[in-house]
Design an enzyme around this catalytic site. Structure first.
Site, PDB file in Angstrom:
ATOM      1  N   CYS A 139      -7.731  10.034 -10.619  1.00 25.34           N
ATOM      2  CA  CYS A 139      -7.131   9.995 -11.944  1.00 25.34           C
ATOM      3  C   CYS A 139      -8.156  10.123 -13.054  1.00 25.34           C
ATOM      4  O   CYS A 139      -7.805  10.469 -14.187  1.00 25.34           O
ATOM      5  CB  CYS A 139      -6.301   8.731 -12.120  1.00 25.34           C
ATOM      6  SG  CYS A 139      -7.190   7.218 -11.742  1.00 25.34           S
ATOM      7  N   GLU A 196      -2.724   1.505 -14.371  1.00 27.73           N
ATOM      8  CA  GLU A 196      -3.561   2.680 -14.619  1.00 27.73           C
ATOM      9  C   GLU A 196      -2.776   3.883 -14.143  1.00 27.73           C
ATOM     10  O   GLU A 196      -2.395   3.972 -12.970  1.00 27.73           O
ATOM     11  CB  GLU A 196      -4.896   2.597 -13.897  1.00 27.73           C
ATOM     12  CG  GLU A 196      -5.790   3.779 -14.230  1.00 27.73           C
ATOM     13  CD  GLU A 196      -7.132   3.728 -13.524  1.00 27.73           C
ATOM     14  OE1 GLU A 196      -7.357   4.595 -12.662  1.00 27.73           O
ATOM     15  OE2 GLU A 196      -7.924   2.818 -13.814  1.00 27.73           O
ATOM     16  N   PRO A 230       0.846  -1.199   0.000  1.00 26.10           N
ATOM     17  CA  PRO A 230       0.000   0.000   0.000  1.00 26.10           C
ATOM     18  C   PRO A 230       0.879   1.245   0.000  1.00 26.10           C
ATOM     19  O   PRO A 230       2.085   1.175   0.291  1.00 26.10           O
ATOM     20  CB  PRO A 230      -0.772  -0.131   1.314  1.00 26.10           C
ATOM     21  CG  PRO A 230       0.153  -0.888   2.214  1.00 26.10           C
ATOM     22  CD  PRO A 230       0.928  -1.828   1.331  1.00 26.10           C
ATOM     23  N   GLY A 269      -0.796   4.519 -10.346  1.00 20.02           N
ATOM     24  CA  GLY A 269      -0.003   5.660  -9.886  1.00 20.02           C
ATOM     25  C   GLY A 269       0.358   6.568 -11.039  1.00 20.02           C
ATOM     26  O   GLY A 269      -0.344   6.635 -12.057  1.00 20.02           O
ATOM     27  N   GLU A 303      -1.161  17.309 -15.410  1.00 16.88           N
ATOM     28  CA  GLU A 303      -2.167  16.889 -14.443  1.00 16.88           C
ATOM     29  C   GLU A 303      -1.912  17.580 -13.108  1.00 16.88           C
ATOM     30  O   GLU A 303      -0.818  17.522 -12.565  1.00 16.88           O
ATOM     31  CB  GLU A 303      -2.101  15.372 -14.263  1.00 16.88           C
ATOM     32  CG  GLU A 303      -3.162  14.815 -13.340  1.00 16.88           C
ATOM     33  CD  GLU A 303      -3.048  13.301 -13.198  1.00 16.88           C
ATOM     34  OE1 GLU A 303      -4.088  12.655 -12.974  1.00 16.88           O
ATOM     35  OE2 GLU A 303      -1.923  12.768 -13.311  1.00 16.88           O
TER      36      GLU A 303
END
Length: 542
Positions: A313, A279, A207, A257, A411
């Site tokens: 995202c 992703e 995690p 990530g 982003e």
């Protein structure tokens, strides 16, 4: 800090003192979950292990401690997982699916505590936390229902009709590594693992260092559902040590990530010749035509832009609207965003919560300040809100963002969206596609048919017509993922399960082998082979 544009309203925080009414999870919850970490000696002797202190995001106050894993811990976890996976793969797909079904039941029963843990670790509002819980619920039930059929041996057309029997079987990869992100730390730890487990694999998960307890909460519920403990192991720790060791030891990697990190991990997986799915980032666009219901657009936009404070995202960061309705949409959006409730709350009152870290707050602040310095206008928001908590930033709408502004093409991954009037739908599509990313997009038009026609022209893995992201993400039977720099492979749907398998074709030749019948000479057989093969095109399915 930039001044809020004239005519806009200030975002309202929750009532003063609401923080004191919060009911975050009790310390015993974290003690219980910490005992599930895949480091046996830590459970026996906590003093033998370095630990890290995690803070509650809303307040910045200490929340709990977590042991810090090492590469050696990963190697041990993978070894145990590999041993356990053999028996797990031998169990029927229906038996494995039953564990997923029971996991979904556990999630439903424990949803309030799960939302508390998610909020404490991330600072997101409760509605965004509930999205994570619901995703675990529907994904568990989906693969519980579909996995046995997807994994069953499939008869396919053989080489010689009637003489060749061909069957495709699915074998698990072995040990799947999951490197999960901090923005959706519960569902992106659990749901990718669910598909891998259903396919007969074991899972070792790293995690994010700042959100380990969500993955541990998922582990606890899987164990309660009957999953043998060594099949799902959580090793918290830094990416360089723990994440690197996972890549070096597992048989398949699932990563969520940044695009930069995804490229690095992809190269490492390529060197080992193991499968890799990821992703990655996005700079997602919403298109609004002159026939759209602008009030509906504004209402959906508060989620499409600002769910999890924009740290999503698949959230929208760009809006392209036809000029004929641009001024009206800008007015409607500005008013709706300005009326949003912002604050720390373990109930559903707040429409938006906090950012997760100082790094995120610094990035958002820098992107907005840079855009304003280069000529952008702030229509709503545009300021940090330390009066609400250490990491709050107002949901922000920008106009007139120039191309040299950082947030124009990069982003932001925060509560910042820019709006751009365009002359036509063609121009909107062109600008929406003018990016290296291709993760998600949104279309609001005068009719579903018009919206779907526009959707077909967009280069993104999912397109939501009349929605921002929930419809595409929540359609679990369909694949979810990115084009271009937004990812490799897919989660959800058939692809999201079968990627965790190795396909094996078993072909059985009967009656006559490929060398031809005994009553024909070799020369004669070879002379008729090509015409006979060509004639098979007339058979069904050829």
């Amino acid at each position: 800090m930039p001044d809020v544009a004239s005519g806009s309203t200030f975002l309202r925080g929750l009532p003063a003192g609401s923080l004191g009414c919060m009911t975050r999870p009790a310390p015993e919850v974290y003690d219980r979950l910490r005992a599930l970490v895949a480091i046996p000696e830590f459970r026996a002797d906590p003093s033998s292990r370095e630990s890290a202190v995690l803070n509650e995001v809303f307040t910045g106050e200490p929340l709990a401690e977590i042991p810090v894993g090492t590469a050696a811990d990963v190697e041990t976890a993978v070894e145990r997982a590999r041993a356990a996976q053999v028996a797990w793969a031998e169990r029927s797909a229906k038996d494995r699916a039953a564990v997923l079904s029971r996991f979904a039941t556990q999630v439903m029963r424990g949803r309030e505590e799960l939302m508390d843990i998610v909020q404490a670790e991330t600072g997101k509002n409760r509605a965004s936390a509930q999205e994570e819980v619901l995703d675990c619920l529907i994904t568990g039930r989906h693969y519980a229902g579909t996995a046995p059929g997807l994994l069953a041996p499939k008869r396919v057309q053989g080489m010689l009709p009637g003489l060749t029997k061909a069957v495709v079987r699915r074998h698990p990869k072995g040990v799947v590594g999951v490197i999960a992100p901090w923005n959706y730390p519960l569902n992106l730890a659990a749901t990718d693992a669910l598909a891998a487990l259903a396919a007969g694999n074991a899972v070792v998960i790293k995690p994010a260092s700042i959100t380990p307890f969500c993955a541990l909460a998922a582990a606890e519920m899987l164990y309660r559902a009957g999953l043998p403990r060594d099949l799902f192991q959580v090793v918290p720790g830094p990416g360089g040590a723990v994440g690197g060791a996972i890549v070096d030891n597992v048989d398949y990697l699932m990563f969520t990530g940044s695009t930069e990190t995804g490229r690095t991990l992809g190269r490492r997986c390529g060197e080992r010749l193991i499968g890799f799915s990821a992703e990655l980032g996005g700079k997602n666009a919403m298109i609004v035509t002159d026939g759209a219901d602008l009030d509906e657009v504004a209402e959906v936009a508060t989620r499409a832009f600002f769910s999890n404070s924009g740290q999503l995202c698949i959230s929208m960061e760009r809006v392209y609207v036809e000029k004929s309705v641009a001024s009206q949409l800008i007015e409607t959006l500005t008013a709706r965003i300005g009326a949003m409730s912002l604050g720390p709350s373990y109930d559903f009152d707040a429409e938006m919560g906090s950012l997760i870290s100082q790094d995120q707050l610094d990035t958002v602040t820098a992107h907005v300040d840079d855009a304003v310095a280069k000529g952008a206008r702030v229509l709503a928001g545009g300021r940090p809100r330390p009066d609400l908590g250490p990491l709050f930033y107002e949901p922000t709408l920008l106009a007139d963002v120039p191309e040299d502004a950082t947030c124009f093409g990069e982003e932001t991954f925060g509560p910042v969206v820019s709006i751009y009037p365009v002359d036509s739908v063609d121009e909107a599509v062109e600008k929406a596609n003018d990016t290296e990313y291709g993760l998600n997009s949104s279309v609001f038009a005068g009719s579903d048919a018009e919206g779907e026609a526009i959707a077909a022209r967009l280069r993104t893995g999912t397109v939501n017509v009349g929605e921002g992201y929930v419809a595409g993400w929540g359609s679990i039977a369909g694949p979810m993922g990115g084009m271009g720099a937004s990812g490799v492979g897919r989660r959800h749907g058939e692809e999201g399960l079968l990627k965790y398998t190795e396909a094996q074709t078993v072909a059985t030749q009967r009656v006559m082998h490929f060398g031809g019948p005994s009553f024909l000479s070799r020369d004669r057989w070879q002379s008729v082979l090509a015409p006979a093969t060509d004639a098979m095109r007339f058979l069904p399915g050829r």
